[in-house]
Design a protein around this motif. Structure first.
Motif, PDB file in Angstrom:
ATOM      1  N   HIS A 179      -8.893  18.224  -1.978  1.00  0.00           N
ATOM      2  CA  HIS A 179      -8.591  17.042  -2.781  1.00  0.00           C
ATOM      3  C   HIS A 179      -7.159  17.069  -3.317  1.00  0.00           C
ATOM      4  N   GLN A 180      -6.572  18.269  -3.411  1.00  0.00           N
ATOM      5  CA  GLN A 180      -5.208  18.376  -3.931  1.00  0.00           C
ATOM      6  C   GLN A 180      -4.175  17.759  -2.992  1.00  0.00           C
ATOM      7  N   TRP A 181      -4.598  17.467  -1.759  1.00  0.00           N
ATOM      8  CA  TRP A 181      -3.685  16.762  -0.859  1.00  0.00           C
ATOM      9  C   TRP A 181      -3.159  15.480  -1.512  1.00  0.00           C
ATOM     10  N   TYR A 231       4.035  15.773  -2.298  1.00  0.00           N
ATOM     11  CA  TYR A 231       2.616  16.114  -2.183  1.00  0.00           C
ATOM     12  C   TYR A 231       2.426  17.182  -1.110  1.00  0.00           C
ATOM     13  N   LEU A 232       1.347  17.957  -1.262  1.00  0.00           N
ATOM     14  CA  LEU A 232       0.993  18.912  -0.226  1.00  0.00           C
ATOM     15  C   LEU A 232       0.794  18.175   1.096  1.00  0.00           C
ATOM     16  N   THR A 233       1.003  18.885   2.190  1.00  0.00           N
ATOM     17  CA  THR A 233       0.784  18.270   3.497  1.00  0.00           C
ATOM     18  C   THR A 233      -0.641  17.747   3.565  1.00  0.00           C
ATOM     19  N   GLY A 234      -0.780  16.472   3.801  1.00  0.00           N
ATOM     20  CA  GLY A 234      -2.081  15.815   3.725  1.00  0.00           C
ATOM     21  C   GLY A 234      -2.926  15.985   4.967  1.00  0.00           C
ATOM     22  N   PRO A 235      -4.095  15.393   4.951  1.00  0.00           N
ATOM     23  CA  PRO A 235      -5.007  15.505   6.088  1.00  0.00           C
ATOM     24  C   PRO A 235      -4.415  14.855   7.329  1.00  0.00           C
ATOM     25  N   GLY A 264      -6.700  -1.710   5.974  1.00  0.00           N
ATOM     26  CA  GLY A 264      -8.137  -1.929   6.047  1.00  0.00           C
ATOM     27  C   GLY A 264      -8.624  -2.116   7.474  1.00  0.00           C
ATOM     28  N   ARG A 265      -9.649  -1.357   7.829  1.00  0.00           N
ATOM     29  CA  ARG A 265     -10.266  -1.487   9.145  1.00  0.00           C
ATOM     30  C   ARG A 265     -11.777  -1.312   9.008  1.00  0.00           C
ATOM     31  N   GLY A 266     -12.507  -1.891   9.966  1.00  0.00           N
ATOM     32  CA  GLY A 266     -13.953  -1.735   9.995  1.00  0.00           C
ATOM     33  C   GLY A 266     -14.670  -2.836   9.242  1.00  0.00           C
ATOM     34  N   PHE A 267     -16.000  -2.832   9.344  1.00  0.00           N
ATOM     35  CA  PHE A 267     -16.803  -3.873   8.705  1.00  0.00           C
ATOM     36  C   PHE A 267     -16.618  -3.882   7.195  1.00  0.00           C
ATOM     37  N   LYS A 268     -16.335  -2.747   6.613  1.00  0.00           N
ATOM     38  CA  LYS A 268     -16.136  -2.670   5.167  1.00  0.00           C
ATOM     39  C   LYS A 268     -14.650  -2.503   4.829  1.00  0.00           C
ATOM     40  N   GLN A 269     -13.768  -2.661   5.803  1.00  0.00           N
ATOM     41  CA  GLN A 269     -12.332  -2.568   5.551  1.00  0.00           C
ATOM     42  C   GLN A 269     -11.970  -1.257   4.855  1.00  0.00           C
ATOM     43  N   LEU A 270     -12.263  -0.154   5.533  1.00  0.00           N
ATOM     44  CA  LEU A 270     -11.858   1.176   5.085  1.00  0.00           C
ATOM     45  C   LEU A 270     -10.342   1.182   4.887  1.00  0.00           C
ATOM     46  N   THR A 271      -9.867   1.528   3.684  1.00  0.00           N
ATOM     47  CA  THR A 271      -8.448   1.384   3.353  1.00  0.00           C
ATOM     48  C   THR A 271      -7.925   2.651   2.682  1.00  0.00           C
ATOM     49  N   GLY A 272      -6.750   3.127   3.097  1.00  0.00           N
ATOM     50  CA  GLY A 272      -6.071   4.244   2.437  1.00  0.00           C
ATOM     51  C   GLY A 272      -6.388   5.590   3.062  1.00  0.00           C
ATOM     52  N   ARG A 273      -5.380   6.472   3.061  1.00  0.00           N
ATOM     53  CA  ARG A 273      -5.526   7.796   3.671  1.00  0.00           C
ATOM     54  C   ARG A 273      -6.699   8.567   3.051  1.00  0.00           C
ATOM     55  N   TYR A 274      -6.891   8.442   1.742  1.00  0.00           N
ATOM     56  CA  TYR A 274      -7.972   9.174   1.072  1.00  0.00           C
ATOM     57  C   TYR A 274      -9.328   8.765   1.648  1.00  0.00           C
ATOM     58  N   ASN A 275      -9.597   7.468   1.731  1.00  0.00           N
ATOM     59  CA  ASN A 275     -10.885   7.000   2.246  1.00  0.00           C
ATOM     60  C   ASN A 275     -11.052   7.335   3.728  1.00  0.00           C
ATOM     61  N   TYR A 276      -9.959   7.227   4.484  1.00  0.00           N
ATOM     62  CA  TYR A 276     -10.031   7.613   5.892  1.00  0.00           C
ATOM     63  C   TYR A 276     -10.410   9.088   6.025  1.00  0.00           C
ATOM     64  N   SER A 277      -9.777   9.944   5.208  1.00  0.00           N
ATOM     65  CA  SER A 277     -10.047  11.378   5.320  1.00  0.00           C
ATOM     66  C   SER A 277     -11.484  11.693   4.921  1.00  0.00           C
ATOM     67  N   GLN A 278     -12.007  10.959   3.942  1.00  0.00           N
ATOM     68  CA  GLN A 278     -13.406  11.142   3.559  1.00  0.00           C
ATOM     69  C   GLN A 278     -14.329  10.805   4.731  1.00  0.00           C
ATOM     70  N   TYR A 325       0.811  -1.208   0.000  1.00  0.00           N
ATOM     71  CA  TYR A 325       0.000   0.000   0.000  1.00  0.00           C
ATOM     72  C   TYR A 325       0.857   1.276   0.000  1.00  0.00           C
ATOM     73  N   GLU A 326       2.148   1.125   0.265  1.00  0.00           N
ATOM     74  CA  GLU A 326       3.025   2.298   0.320  1.00  0.00           C
ATOM     75  C   GLU A 326       3.068   2.985  -1.057  1.00  0.00           C
ATOM     76  N   GLY A 327       2.917   4.295  -1.046  1.00  0.00           N
ATOM     77  CA  GLY A 327       3.011   5.056  -2.288  1.00  0.00           C
ATOM     78  C   GLY A 327       1.851   4.839  -3.240  1.00  0.00           C
ATOM     79  N   ASN A 328       0.805   4.184  -2.786  1.00  0.00           N
ATOM     80  CA  ASN A 328      -0.368   3.945  -3.637  1.00  0.00           C
ATOM     81  C   ASN A 328      -1.228   5.210  -3.616  1.00  0.00           C
ATOM     82  N   THR A 329      -0.987   6.097  -4.574  1.00  0.00           N
ATOM     83  CA  THR A 329      -1.680   7.388  -4.564  1.00  0.00           C
ATOM     84  C   THR A 329      -3.170   7.257  -4.882  1.00  0.00           C
ATOM     85  N   SER A 330      -3.580   6.161  -5.520  1.00  0.00           N
ATOM     86  CA  SER A 330      -5.014   5.972  -5.752  1.00  0.00           C
ATOM     87  C   SER A 330      -5.750   5.792  -4.433  1.00  0.00           C
ATOM     88  N   LEU A 331      -5.013   5.326  -3.399  1.00  0.00           N
ATOM     89  CA  LEU A 331      -5.577   5.221  -2.053  1.00  0.00           C
ATOM     90  C   LEU A 331      -5.273   6.462  -1.226  1.00  0.00           C
TER      91      LEU A 331
END
Length: 740
Positions: A653-655, A664-668, A624-638, A605-611
């Motif tokens: 979104h430019q994060w 990359y810009l400093t992320g969430p 991945g965590r939770g009943f639906k396996q929330l995965t990746g910084r993007y989904n967590y931030s959402q 998952y390292e460097g996976n910018t799609s996540l």
């Protein structure tokens, strides 16, 4: 609370609405068994039901235990010299839940079940019955001894009384149970207030005071008819001067429906919406609407859109960010927008049993029933407040005939009866027969007026009644009970959808847990309250949607056992770490931290910018965590943004997409991402968030079938091409427990 009618729909049939039992069940109700008044003006606290097919099984309406029962080898003589009446019965006790901490205990009675000798004549084997119902009991019946039954278990076949084929069916509550539950509702309150508790389910109701101003467009709507980016349909400005409004809203198959009644000066109601106003796709689009209208905390906004109030335990939407512009019909042919969070609008739900939906408490001391225990016809007409179509024959009728003429065939009256909740003695207690029924034998009573033509009528009536009675076998106290129209009780509480401990225990076979040395309760009990809250929030609390959710979670979170992604074999991880229950410590699954080799699993998952994994260490941090396996910084931030949790400023979104000098810009900022697996509610809510965000309900609402299951699976995990058959199997298994 999972409940269903005593006769189930034909195989393959489905209900016309997710909220009600199959409509054909109402057609089984017979005119000679009207609730709550018998043809001779006595209390009749049940209904007579007879399905159209001869061999339709009688089934338990909910999980419960047997209080008392009677199995007869033969029918008895009903008074005409033939074996034309059945004394068989089963009485069940049910204890379940309708919300967090809201227990309800009630009883269901199935009377006039077919005698054992009658099964051969209809071509059904006795061994199709539960074992305890295959052999005759003493004629007076016997205690149930706490035998367990489950919803949809077969209890027998309808029998006869006086040669008429039917089953007498009733639902009642003991006074203590009734008071304990209904003291927390608005039943009988003619001036209800918005409840402070969180017991909210079913349809939502609003009482809008007179004199409110309705706008053609919500305040803040721009010149393009958009409110914070949400399209607005221009309506009509105006006011409800001189009258209040009752408004009812509900969702079905993604659409929102609204009915409105004008409250007249005399308290009567006039329907302003001949057909419910439909807002197509409103529920499916509610996530997007919430994220645009309630940016500080869309999760709280989602509650507002569904319930008209915030039910979350940790609400965080600022007071100055709370409004709810709802389109309401305020006069005939005119709709406008009103902020229902302002102006003392009262908010209720079906959990409150509001009086304007027909719910009435009728006690035996009510003038409806005079001191002699007989229904007073004139008082009944006043309570029902309806003038029946007069009979063509103008001759003067006795009270019994007047009652039959008034009730029989008049749908308005019989509909009003369905809302009566009646305090009355049970007819199955023989200890007070003479004092209770002697009025029937008075000179002007039902049998007294037949003294010449039927001199033994009263004594025959008591003799036969005694053969049906059984109260001394129940262990229940004597005295008055509270009765409901049983089909209306079922229809109403089907809207609840809150799973009790016993009901959830039946979802997912216990064998799934035994092979890893655990029990299902170790996981289900941890998540049950959160599952119920999440199901209520996202409209998942209907059998079809629940079944699909459980079908997917069986794979995504391995029957609730794996709510955080791990690098070792699932069975080993569960048996050694109990990873669904133990908190995440030391950066991985246990303390001390796991070896580097285990953490290395997440390097993929390292460097996976799609996540959205833009920083070193994001792979393991946002696994991945939770009943639906929330995965990746993007989904967590959402998700963090949806809950109103700070992510370091306005979401950008430019994060995840904008590089400056190769960085990359400093992320969430996502503090404590492990809470998506450690906190029970968040763990389940991530699944509800995914369900709403990707409109999974649209696919699920196609029904419990393989095509729908595969469509849901393709949304949940379109990379997994191996598990759809397993997801479909688990959805089927869940529906066997949850569906009709």
């Amino acid at each position: 609370m999972i409940i269903s009618p005593p006769f189930l729909p034909a195989a393959g049939a489905t209900s016309s609405s997710a909220d009600v039992p199959d409509p054909t069940v109402d057609q089984f109700e017979l005119a000679h068994g009207t609730y709550p008044i018998a043809f001779d003006r006595r209390w009749h606290t049940g209904v007579h039901l007879m399905p159209g097919t001869q061999n339709e099984r009688v089934r338990a309406i909910a999980d419960g235990e047997v209080v008392a029962y009677r199995v007869a080898q033969q029918a008895i003589d009903g008074g005409e010299g033939t074996l034309d009446s059945n004394t068989g019965f089963v009485l069940l006790k049910h204890t379940t839940e309708t919300a967090d901490g809201r227990l309800i205990t009630f009883y269901s009675l199935y009377m006039h079940l077919l005698e054992l000798d009658g099964y051969a004549g209809v071509g059904i084997q006795i061994n199709s019955l539960p074992e305890f119902l295959r052999t005759p009991t003493p004629a007076e019946g016997q205690s149930g001894g706490g035998k367990k039954v489950y919803r949809k278990d077969v209890l027998g076949l309808p029998g006869r009384c006086h040669g008429q084929r039917h089953m007498h069916f009733e639902i009642f509550m003991l006074p203590g149970n009734f008071n304990a539950y209904f003291a927390g509702t608005q039943l009988g309150n003619m001036q209800p207030a918005t409840p402070t508790r969180k017991d909210c389910w079913g349809h939502i109701y609003y009482i809008i005071p007179a004199g409110r101003t309705f706008l053609a467009k919500p305040a803040g709507t721009d010149t393009h008819n958009k409110l914070s980016g949400v399209a607005i349909t221009p309506l009509h400005g105006g006011s409800n001067d001189g009258y209040a409004l009752y408004v009812e809203t509900w969702f079905h198959h993604g659409n929102k429906y609204t009915n409105t009644w004008k409250v007249n000066q005399d308290g009567s109601q006039s329907l302003l919406t001949p057909q419910p106003v439909k807002e197509a796709g409103y529920e499916y689009d509610m996530f997007e609407r919430a994220t645009k209208l309630y940016k500080p905390c869309p999760s709280d906004g989602y509650d507002l859109l569904r319930f008209g109030q915030i039910l979350a335990d940790d609400e965080s939407l600022p007071e100055d960010g709370r409004n709810l512009w709802m389109r309401v019909t305020y006069a005939a042919g005119r709709e406008g927008y009103l902020d229902i969070l302002q102006g003392n609008v009262i908010k209720l739900s079906d959990a409150d049993f509001p009086f304007f939906k027909g719910w009435q408490k009728i006690s035996e001391s009510n003038p409806l029933f005079s001191d002699d225990g007989m229904c007073d016809i004139d008082e009944l007409k006043q309570i029902v407040d309806h003038v029946a179509v007069p009979h063509v024959d103008a001759k003067e009728y006795v009270d019994e005939d007047a009652l039959v003429i008034y009730i029989k065939g008049d749908e308005v009256i019989r509909t009003k009866f369905k809302g009566f909740i009646c305090e009355a003695p049970t007819e199955w207690d023989s200890s007070h027969n003479e004092s209770r029924y002697s009025r029937l034998n008075a000179s002007d009573g039902f049998y007294g007026k037949q003294s010449q033509s039927n001199p033994s009528g009263y004594s025959d009536f008591l003799a036969l009644l005694t053969k049906f009675q059984f109260w001394d076998k129940t262990g229940l106290p004597q005295g008055k009970l509270w009765f409901f129209h049983p089909l209306q009780f079922i229809r109403h509480f089907r809207k609840c959808g809150w799973l009790s401990q016993g009901e959830l225990a039946q979802v997912y076979a216990e064998s799934n847990y035994a092979h890893v040395g655990k029990t299902g309760a170790e996981y289900k009990d941890r998540y049950r309250l959160s599952i119920n809250k999440v199901f209520r929030k996202y409209g998942l609390n209907k059998p079809v949607r629940m079944s699909h959710f459980f079908g997917q979670s069986a794979i995504e979170s391995y029957y609730m056992m794996v709510v955080r992604e791990c690098s070792v074999a699932i069975g080993h991880a569960i048996s050694t770490n109990h990873i669904s229950i133990m908190p995440e410590i030391g950066g991985y699954l246990r303390s001390p931290p796991a070896p580097a080799a285990a953490v290395a699993y997440f390097n993929m998952y390292e460097g996976n910018t799609s996540l959205g994994n833009t920083d070193a260490g994001d792979g393991v941090k946002f696994r991945g965590r939770g009943f639906k396996q929330l995965t990746g910084r993007y989904n967590y931030s959402q998700y963090w943004e949806f809950r109103g949790w700070s992510v370091g400023g306005p979401y950008n979104h430019q994060w995840f997409t904008h590089l400056v000098n190769g960085h990359y810009l400093t992320g969430p900022v996502i503090d404590n991402p492990e809470s998506a697996g450690n906190d029970a509610f968040t763990c389940v809510d991530t699944g509800g968030f995914f369900w709403a965000r990707y409109r999974v309900a649209r696919a699920a609402d196609a029904g419990v079938n393989e095509t729908a299951s595969n469509a849901v699976a393709s949304i949940v995990n379109h990379y997994d091409h191996q598990s759809p058959p397993l997801r479909w199997r688990e959805a089927q298994n869940a529906f066997k427990v949850l569906g009709e």
